[in-house]
Design an enzyme around this catalytic site. Structure first.
Site, PDB file in Angstrom:
ATOM      1  N   LYS A 277       0.842  -1.211   0.000  1.00 15.43           N
ATOM      2  CA  LYS A 277       0.000   0.000   0.000  1.00 15.43           C
ATOM      3  C   LYS A 277       0.878   1.263   0.000  1.00 15.43           C
ATOM      4  O   LYS A 277       2.072   1.201   0.309  1.00 15.43           O
ATOM      5  CB  LYS A 277      -0.907  -0.015   1.233  1.00 15.43           C
ATOM      6  CG  LYS A 277      -0.176   0.022   2.571  1.00 15.43           C
ATOM      7  CD  LYS A 277      -1.107  -0.358   3.729  1.00 15.43           C
ATOM      8  CE  LYS A 277      -0.381  -0.326   5.062  1.00 15.43           C
ATOM      9  NZ  LYS A 277      -1.188  -0.928   6.135  1.00 15.43           N
TER      10      LYS A 277
ATOM     11  N   TYR B 297      11.687  31.847   5.805  1.00 17.87           N
ATOM     12  CA  TYR B 297      10.404  32.511   6.044  1.00 17.87           C
ATOM     13  C   TYR B 297      10.211  32.813   7.520  1.00 17.87           C
ATOM     14  O   TYR B 297      10.571  32.010   8.383  1.00 17.87           O
ATOM     15  CB  TYR B 297       9.255  31.620   5.580  1.00 17.87           C
ATOM     16  CG  TYR B 297       9.105  31.556   4.074  1.00 17.87           C
ATOM     17  CD1 TYR B 297       9.045  32.711   3.299  1.00 17.87           C
ATOM     18  CD2 TYR B 297       8.995  30.326   3.433  1.00 17.87           C
ATOM     19  CE1 TYR B 297       8.893  32.645   1.922  1.00 17.87           C
ATOM     20  CE2 TYR B 297       8.830  30.239   2.061  1.00 17.87           C
ATOM     21  CZ  TYR B 297       8.784  31.408   1.304  1.00 17.87           C
ATOM     22  OH  TYR B 297       8.626  31.326  -0.037  1.00 17.87           O
TER      23      TYR B 297
HETATM   24  C1  LIG Z   1      -0.340  -1.887   6.887  1.00 21.51           C
HETATM   25  C2  LIG Z   1      -0.831  -3.185   7.365  1.00 21.51           C
HETATM   26  C3  LIG Z   1       0.048  -4.262   7.554  1.00 21.51           C
HETATM   27  C4  LIG Z   1       1.557  -4.132   7.464  1.00 21.51           C
HETATM   28  O1  LIG Z   1       2.081  -3.720   8.699  1.00 21.51           O
HETATM   29  P1  LIG Z   1       3.677  -3.574   8.917  1.00 21.51           P
HETATM   30  O2  LIG Z   1       3.790  -3.148  10.334  1.00 21.51           O
HETATM   31  O3  LIG Z   1       4.120  -2.515   7.962  1.00 21.51           O
HETATM   32  O4  LIG Z   1       4.274  -4.893   8.615  1.00 21.51           O
HETATM   33  C5  LIG Z   1      -0.494  -5.506   7.866  1.00 21.51           C
HETATM   34  N1  LIG Z   1      -1.833  -5.659   8.013  1.00 21.51           N
HETATM   35  C6  LIG Z   1      -2.696  -4.634   7.877  1.00 21.51           C
HETATM   36  C7  LIG Z   1      -4.157  -4.877   8.085  1.00 21.51           C
HETATM   37  C8  LIG Z   1      -2.237  -3.360   7.576  1.00 21.51           C
HETATM   38  O5  LIG Z   1      -3.094  -2.346   7.465  1.00 21.51           O
END
Ligand SMILES: *Cc1c(COP(=O)(O)O)cnc(C)c1O
Length: 368
Positions: free
Chosen positions: A38, A264
């Site tokens: 993701k 700034y």
């Molecule tokens: C993002 C996510 C993961 C991955 O978690 P990490 O800590 O990056 O390994 C796993 N399961 C779900 C449901 C997530 O939203």
């Protein structure tokens, strides 16, 4: 590798392979591996990373939102893709691209069955998400019976997996809470196995779950941050390699007099003569304003240069008074020897936020 001549994010696929193999070494031979891709694979480059991991035979991918899954399909990814957070408006695209939704509420569950039926689907692969303590998305333990009776009434969908998510798998002070989540998940599993006439996969662990709770791997694990090189602890960070290095260059160096200000709102005022370097990276690139005012730092010729004054949209200024450097020199913001976790801490945040924020306008360079 050649020195950076502009702001770039270098992505090291060998490091990715190393992390994948390290995480796999924690699993039984039969436990499947889902790679979480993701948010552009945590700010890296989702298509490149998914293609590479597909070549290493990961069994599953997950994305948060449907359009992320559509993009992976368009890039040619054939491996199953779990969409963790679909919304009703996405169901047509999900089915069109053979993405697999997480059904986490009665609304989503019922509406997806209708959508799959309208599209003449049978046994469409879905995943059922349970809330065991995170209180974010998911059904409750006591919903199992109703879910199974609904499943028995339709042939539109078939449950490929049942899963939940740990709230504090990286925090060993919360071990008792995590073990309660594991227990609650086991109750769900037993109840499902007793009542459903086929066996879906079960999965619970994210990266820190993989590392800290080997007894809770079940049929599959889901790793994101570990693949990208962070283990949420000093001990595990030693075994993992950050895959991304954020580099930039010195655009200009000013020598400013005592009493002069920088940036700034005159965010920095010097009490002596100082040498200040301007770098072509700012809050629009993912270096938020919290890193300004001396909190964050970069590395120039292996020395730490603190960010002075306010972070601008497209630039930061850093103090290089004590560093031997020139315009055009390479700057390391984070990488294998300049921890993104340490930089994130200076802004009271975590590696996840820093790396996923790196904007898409920064060129990605893939090292194979
Ligand atoms: C993002 C996510 C993961 C991955 O978690 P990490 O800590 O990056 O390994 C796993 N399961 C779900 C449901 C997530 O939203």
């Amino acid at each position: 590798m050649p020195k950076a001549q502009e702001t770039v994010l270098e992505i090291d696929l060998k490091a990715l392979k190393h992390n994948f193999e390290y995480l796999k070494s924690k699993l039984n031979n039969t436990t499947k591996f889902l790679a979480v891709a993701k948010a552009f694979a945590y700010g890296n480059d989702a298509n490149t990373i998914a293609k590479y991991l597909e070549g290493l035979n990961v069994e599953y991918f997950a994305v948060a939102y449907t359009n992320e899954g559509v993009a992976l399909r368009k890039a040619g990814i054939k491996t199953p893709i779990l969409v963790l957070h679909p919304l009703s408006a996405n169901f047509k695209a999900i089915i069109e691209h053979r993405l697999e939704p997480s059904l986490y509420s009665w609304k989503i569950f019922n509406e997806f069955i209708s959508a799959a039926s309208i599209e003449n689907q049978t046994h469409y692969p879905v995943h059922i998400k349970f809330n065991t303590g995170l209180n974010r998305l998911g059904f409750n333990e006591h919903d199992v019976d109703n879910i199974i009776s609904k499943l028995n009434d339709t042939s539109a969908i078939q449950v490929t997996s049942i899963f939940s998510h740990l709230a504090a798998s990286e925090d060993l002070n919360e071990k008792a809470f995590t073990l309660k989540q594991v227990d609650s998940f086991k109750n769900i599993i037993n109840n499902v196995l007793a009542k459903l006439d086929y066996k879906p996969m079960f999965h619970l662990c994210n990266t820190s779950g993989i590392l800290n709770y080997p007894e809770a791997h079940f049929d599959m694990v889901r790793s994101g941050i570990g693949l990208y090189g962070f283990g949420n602890s000093k001990k595990e960070n030693k075994h993992l390699k950050p895959i991304a290095t954020l580099k930039t260059v010195i655009s200009q160096i000013h020598t400013i007099k005592k009493g002069a200000s920088v940036g700034y709102n005159r965010g920095f005022k010097s009490d002596s003569e100082q040498k200040i370097a301007t770098l072509p990276i700012g809050h629009a690139d993912g270096i938020g304003r919290q890193y300004g005012q001396g909190n964050g730092f970069v590395f120039i010729n292996s020395k730490r240069a603190p960010i002075v004054g306010n972070v601008c949209m497209d630039m930061i200024m850093v103090n290089v008074t004590d560093i031997d450097c020139n315009e055009g020199d390479e700057v390391i913001v984070f990488g294998q020897n300049a921890s993104a976790e340490a930089l994130a801490e200076t802004a009271n945040t975590i590696s996840y936020e820093l790396i996923t924020a790196i904007s898409q306008r920064i060129k990605r360079i893939i090292l194979r």
